[in-house]
Structure formats: C-alpha cells, structure tokens
Design a protein around this motif. Structure first.
Motif, PDB file in Angstrom:
ATOM      1  N   VAL A 104       0.398  18.281   0.615  1.00 19.49           N
ATOM      2  CA  VAL A 104       0.301  16.956   1.218  1.00 19.49           C
ATOM      3  C   VAL A 104       0.420  17.160   2.721  1.00 19.49           C
ATOM      4  CG1 VAL A 104       1.332  14.670   1.437  1.00 19.49           C
ATOM      5  CG2 VAL A 104       1.297  15.814  -0.790  1.00 19.49           C
ATOM      6  N   LEU A 105      -0.631  16.799   3.457  1.00 15.88           N
ATOM      7  CA  LEU A 105      -0.601  16.892   4.908  1.00 15.88           C
ATOM      8  C   LEU A 105      -0.158  15.545   5.449  1.00 15.88           C
ATOM      9  CD1 LEU A 105      -2.474  19.255   4.054  1.00 15.88           C
ATOM     10  CD2 LEU A 105      -3.584  18.978   6.232  1.00 15.88           C
ATOM     11  N   LEU A 106       0.982  15.521   6.078  1.00 18.60           N
ATOM     12  CA  LEU A 106       1.555  14.292   6.602  1.00 18.60           C
ATOM     13  C   LEU A 106       1.345  14.271   8.110  1.00 18.60           C
ATOM     14  CD1 LEU A 106       3.060  11.705   6.116  1.00 18.60           C
ATOM     15  CD2 LEU A 106       5.184  12.986   6.052  1.00 18.60           C
ATOM     16  N   LYS A 107       0.350  13.516   8.534  1.00 18.81           N
ATOM     17  CA  LYS A 107       0.044  13.401   9.960  1.00 18.81           C
ATOM     18  C   LYS A 107       0.699  12.131  10.477  1.00 18.81           C
ATOM     19  CE  LYS A 107      -4.362  15.813   9.930  1.00 18.81           C
ATOM     20  NZ  LYS A 107      -5.791  15.723  10.296  1.00 18.81           N
ATOM     21  N   ALA A 108       1.765  12.308  11.216  1.00 10.50           N
ATOM     22  CA  ALA A 108       2.503  11.170  11.744  1.00 10.50           C
ATOM     23  C   ALA A 108       2.321  11.105  13.253  1.00 10.50           C
ATOM     24  CB  ALA A 108       3.981  11.294  11.404  1.00 10.50           C
ATOM     25  N   ASP A 109       2.037   9.920  13.746  1.00 12.34           N
ATOM     26  CA  ASP A 109       1.928   9.718  15.189  1.00 12.34           C
ATOM     27  C   ASP A 109       3.252  10.099  15.842  1.00 12.34           C
ATOM     28  OD1 ASP A 109       0.047   7.971  17.239  1.00 12.34           O
ATOM     29  OD2 ASP A 109       2.171   7.899  17.773  1.00 12.34           O
ATOM     30  N   ARG A 110       3.165  10.684  17.023  1.00 17.97           N
ATOM     31  CA  ARG A 110       4.399  11.145  17.679  1.00 17.97           C
ATOM     32  C   ARG A 110       5.355  10.004  18.003  1.00 17.97           C
ATOM     33  NH1 ARG A 110       1.879  13.229  23.337  1.00 17.97           N
ATOM     34  NH2 ARG A 110       0.242  13.851  21.953  1.00 17.97           N
ATOM     35  N   ASN A 111       4.852   8.753  18.049  1.00 16.78           N
ATOM     36  CA  ASN A 111       5.704   7.607  18.347  1.00 16.78           C
ATOM     37  C   ASN A 111       6.083   6.813  17.093  1.00 16.78           C
ATOM     38  OD1 ASN A 111       5.626   8.116  21.146  1.00 16.78           O
ATOM     39  ND2 ASN A 111       3.638   7.135  21.271  1.00 16.78           N
ATOM     40  N   SER A 112       5.751   7.323  15.924  1.00 16.67           N
ATOM     41  CA  SER A 112       6.107   6.608  14.693  1.00 16.67           C
ATOM     42  C   SER A 112       7.595   6.799  14.401  1.00 16.67           C
ATOM     43  CB  SER A 112       5.259   7.091  13.517  1.00 16.67           C
ATOM     44  OG  SER A 112       5.479   8.462  13.289  1.00 16.67           O
ATOM     45  N   ARG A 113       8.127   5.881  13.625  1.00 19.02           N
ATOM     46  CA  ARG A 113       9.561   5.936  13.289  1.00 19.02           C
ATOM     47  C   ARG A 113       9.834   7.067  12.307  1.00 19.02           C
ATOM     48  NH1 ARG A 113       9.492   1.193  10.608  1.00 19.02           N
ATOM     49  NH2 ARG A 113      11.222   1.986   9.371  1.00 19.02           N
TER      50      ARG A 113
END
Length: 148
Positions: A104-113
């Motif tokens: 599972v590739l979890l791409k989270a924005d750097r400003n996400s909580r």
C-alpha cells in the motif's frame, strides 16, 4: 504541323499533379502545435506536495500496488477518484483477499494531519496488509532543512 495530344501541354489546361508542399507545411505545423500543447496537459487527480527526504526507500510503484492519497484537507483518493473511509476500507479488504503481500503506497501531502495518515495506516492493518510505503520527493542538496 499538328502536334500530338500528349506531346505538349498548353498553359490553359489544368495541372494534373497535386502540389504536396502546402500539405506537408500544414501537417508539420499541426504536429508542432500538438507537441507544444501536450507539454502543458496535466494528469487529472490531486495536487500533492510530498514530503522531501534525502534518502528514499522501497522499489518503484507497480500495477499490483494500491496507492492511497491523503490530501492536505484530509480527503482520501484511490486511482485519482475521491473516496470515503468506507470505500477505502473496502478496497483494502479486496486487496488483502487477493494477495496479502501487496504493498500500500500512502502518499500524504506534507501539510496533511498526522492523525489522518494514521487512520489510513490503521485501515490497512485491519485489512491484514502490513507492507506500507510512504513515497517522498527527493530533497535538493542546497535547501535548508526546515524549508517548505
């Protein structure tokens, strides 16, 4: 003296062959326009700023992997489509039924909580998937550590 019909073409007769130079000019112009405009076409999806790191882990994405995106506002996306928490859980369970070794590739924005990212991690673990990868962008060498 009578000349044969094919021996001399008068200036009043229509030209029998087509001039291809204007056709080629138009085709090349259209090709250039196509090349220039496709350079500005963006992939549909989510605007995402991944965290930057000097080191990177894992192998490149494969079609077998499931990519989940957490946007800055906490929205979830799979395959560029907005998804609810229940839809993401369903996708994770389907993937686990097919192959527990899938990533599972979890791409989270750097400003996400961080809490939202942890929610998605928990969903993956509940489905039985333990291979989680967090893709990042490469950090440029002259950039300060705390730069946005």
């Amino acid at each position: 003296m009578a000349m044969g019909h094919n021996s001399h073409v008068s200036e009043d007769e229509p030209m029998a062959e087509m001039n291809l130079i204007p056709l080629i000019d138009i085709a090349l112009t259209l090709l250039i326009i196509l090349m220039v405009t496709t350079a500005f076409v963006r992939q549909p999806g989510v605007s995402l700023k991944l965290p930057e790191t000097k080191t990177r882990e894992g192998s490149p994405e494969t079609p077998k992997d499931l990519t989940i995106i957490v946007s800055e506002d906490g929205g979830l996306y799979c395959d560029g489509q907005s998804q609810t928490d229940l839809q993401v859980q369903s996708r994770l369970r389907e993937l686990a039924k097919k192959d527990l070794s899938s990533r599972v590739l979890l791409k989270a924005d750097r400003n996400s909580r961080q809490g939202r990212v942890m929610d998605v991690m928990d969903m993956a673990r509940q489905a039985g998937l333990t291979k989680l990868v967090f893709p990042t962008d490469p950090k440029l060498t002259g950039q300060p550590t705390g730069a946005p």
